[in-house]
Design a protein around this motif. Structure first.
Motif, PDB file in Angstrom:
ATOM      1  N   PRO A 131      16.827   1.079 -44.983  1.00 17.08           N
ATOM      2  CA  PRO A 131      15.394   0.792 -44.889  1.00 17.08           C
ATOM      3  C   PRO A 131      14.561   2.052 -45.140  1.00 17.08           C
ATOM      4  O   PRO A 131      14.997   3.169 -44.849  1.00 17.08           O
ATOM      5  CB  PRO A 131      15.225   0.311 -43.444  1.00 17.08           C
ATOM      6  N   ALA A 132      13.370   1.858 -45.665  1.00 18.89           N
ATOM      7  CA  ALA A 132      12.448   2.983 -45.809  1.00 18.89           C
ATOM      8  C   ALA A 132      11.916   3.413 -44.452  1.00 18.89           C
ATOM      9  O   ALA A 132      11.710   4.608 -44.194  1.00 18.89           O
ATOM     10  CB  ALA A 132      11.287   2.597 -46.731  1.00 18.89           C
ATOM     11  N   VAL A 133      11.711   2.435 -43.561  1.00 18.63           N
ATOM     12  CA  VAL A 133      11.144   2.683 -42.238  1.00 18.63           C
ATOM     13  C   VAL A 133      11.830   1.774 -41.226  1.00 18.63           C
ATOM     14  O   VAL A 133      12.076   0.602 -41.517  1.00 18.63           O
ATOM     15  CB  VAL A 133       9.620   2.409 -42.215  1.00 18.63           C
ATOM     16  N   ILE A 134      12.135   2.321 -40.063  1.00 20.90           N
ATOM     17  CA  ILE A 134      12.615   1.527 -38.932  1.00 20.90           C
ATOM     18  C   ILE A 134      11.627   1.726 -37.790  1.00 20.90           C
ATOM     19  O   ILE A 134      11.421   2.857 -37.329  1.00 20.90           O
ATOM     20  CB  ILE A 134      14.028   1.939 -38.486  1.00 20.90           C
ATOM     21  N   GLY A 143       3.954  -2.974 -42.663  1.00 23.41           N
ATOM     22  CA  GLY A 143       4.794  -3.449 -43.754  1.00 23.41           C
ATOM     23  C   GLY A 143       4.002  -4.203 -44.801  1.00 23.41           C
ATOM     24  O   GLY A 143       4.180  -4.001 -46.009  1.00 23.41           O
ATOM     25  N   GLN A 144       3.096  -5.066 -44.353  1.00 18.24           N
ATOM     26  CA  GLN A 144       2.287  -5.847 -45.285  1.00 18.24           C
ATOM     27  C   GLN A 144       1.342  -4.956 -46.077  1.00 18.24           C
ATOM     28  O   GLN A 144       1.182  -5.128 -47.296  1.00 18.24           O
ATOM     29  CB  GLN A 144       1.505  -6.909 -44.519  1.00 18.24           C
ATOM     30  N   ALA A 145       0.728  -3.993 -45.390  1.00 21.19           N
ATOM     31  CA  ALA A 145      -0.244  -3.117 -46.058  1.00 21.19           C
ATOM     32  C   ALA A 145       0.403  -2.249 -47.123  1.00 21.19           C
ATOM     33  O   ALA A 145      -0.250  -1.863 -48.106  1.00 21.19           O
ATOM     34  CB  ALA A 145      -0.947  -2.242 -45.016  1.00 21.19           C
ATOM     35  N   ASN A 146       1.680  -1.937 -46.944  1.00 19.76           N
ATOM     36  CA  ASN A 146       2.371  -1.057 -47.876  1.00 19.76           C
ATOM     37  C   ASN A 146       3.319  -1.804 -48.816  1.00 19.76           C
ATOM     38  O   ASN A 146       4.121  -1.184 -49.519  1.00 19.76           O
ATOM     39  CB  ASN A 146       3.127   0.019 -47.099  1.00 19.76           C
ATOM     40  N   ALA A 177       1.256   7.844 -44.744  1.00 24.09           N
ATOM     41  CA  ALA A 177       1.090   6.550 -44.077  1.00 24.09           C
ATOM     42  C   ALA A 177       2.068   6.408 -42.924  1.00 24.09           C
ATOM     43  O   ALA A 177       1.720   5.880 -41.856  1.00 24.09           O
ATOM     44  CB  ALA A 177       1.285   5.424 -45.086  1.00 24.09           C
ATOM     45  N   VAL A 178       3.306   6.878 -43.108  1.00 22.38           N
ATOM     46  CA  VAL A 178       4.311   6.808 -42.045  1.00 22.38           C
ATOM     47  C   VAL A 178       3.898   7.671 -40.865  1.00 22.38           C
ATOM     48  O   VAL A 178       4.060   7.276 -39.697  1.00 22.38           O
ATOM     49  CB  VAL A 178       5.694   7.232 -42.574  1.00 22.38           C
TER      50      VAL A 178
END
Length: 207
Positions: A39-42, A58-61, A4-5
């Motif tokens: 954070p997991a993702v920036i 962010g919402q989807a995951n 996904a990322v």
């Protein structure tokens, strides 16, 4: 999550950082170094579409979401463990219309960015006392500075704002468009997705 990322990275004009990337460790730091969050993702956005995409990701995951403007908040609201940081550090442009005495500031601009642009035209507006303070964050919190006694709070000089809603819509708040939202933004505090704002320079000459 890795797949996904990768898809998210390909869809974004800006950068997507995860732990292990070269710039991740520096990008996750807050102004207050006592705040140590990973954070997991920036997502380092470059425009409003990037902000909307990052929010949707962010919402989807199911990720907690933090927004980083200037990153100056001492409580570290600009970072979140295991969530996504929507980082506006690459959105720091400030445009000054000297004739109308209005400045348009992107969501990641600091007061040093703002004052540099405004003072080139002999203009000022109430702002922070530290150059690294974020323009948007200070206005959302009210904004007390050296000019407050003469010209009010930073939020008193906010004319309009463009933002991304939790539903992913890009909206503008002003006296003519969504005036109640503009009222709420004036000192409403954090937890809002910030993109850009228009500011009244108070029609005052600096110096």
């Amino acid at each position: 999550m890795a797949e996904a990322v990768d898809e998210f990275r390909d869809s974004l004009t800006g950068d997507v950082l995860v732990e292990g990337d070269r710039e991740y460790e520096r990008a996750r730091l807050c102004f207050n170094l006592l705040i140590d969050r990973r954070p997991a993702v920036i997502a380092r956005c470059v425009d409003v579409d990037d902000v909307a995409s990052a929010l949707a990701f962010g919402q989807a995951n199911g990720l907690d979401i933090a927004v980083r403007g200037g990153g100056h908040n001492p409580a570290g609201h600009c970072a979140v463990d295991d969530g996504i940081v929507i980082d506006l550090c690459r959105m720091r442009d400030v445009h000054v219309d000297a004739e109308k005495e209005i400045a348009i500031s992107q969501g990641g601009a600091t007061w040093l960015d703002f004052d540099t642009a405004a003072q080139a035209h002999g203009l000022v507006t109430p702002g922070g006392v530290v150059g690294s303070t974020g323009v948007a964050g200070l206005a959302l919190g009210g904004g007390i500075g050296h000019l407050t006694a003469q010209y009010g709070l930073t939020c008193d000089n906010l004319l309009a704002a463009e933002l991304v809603t939790p539903a992913g819509e890009i909206v503008r708040a002003s006296e003519g468009e969504s005036p109640e939202l503009l009222w709420a933004l004036r000192g409403g505090g954090g937890g809002l997705d910030k993109r850009s704002a228009s500011w009244d320079n108070s029609a005052k000459e600096a110096g």
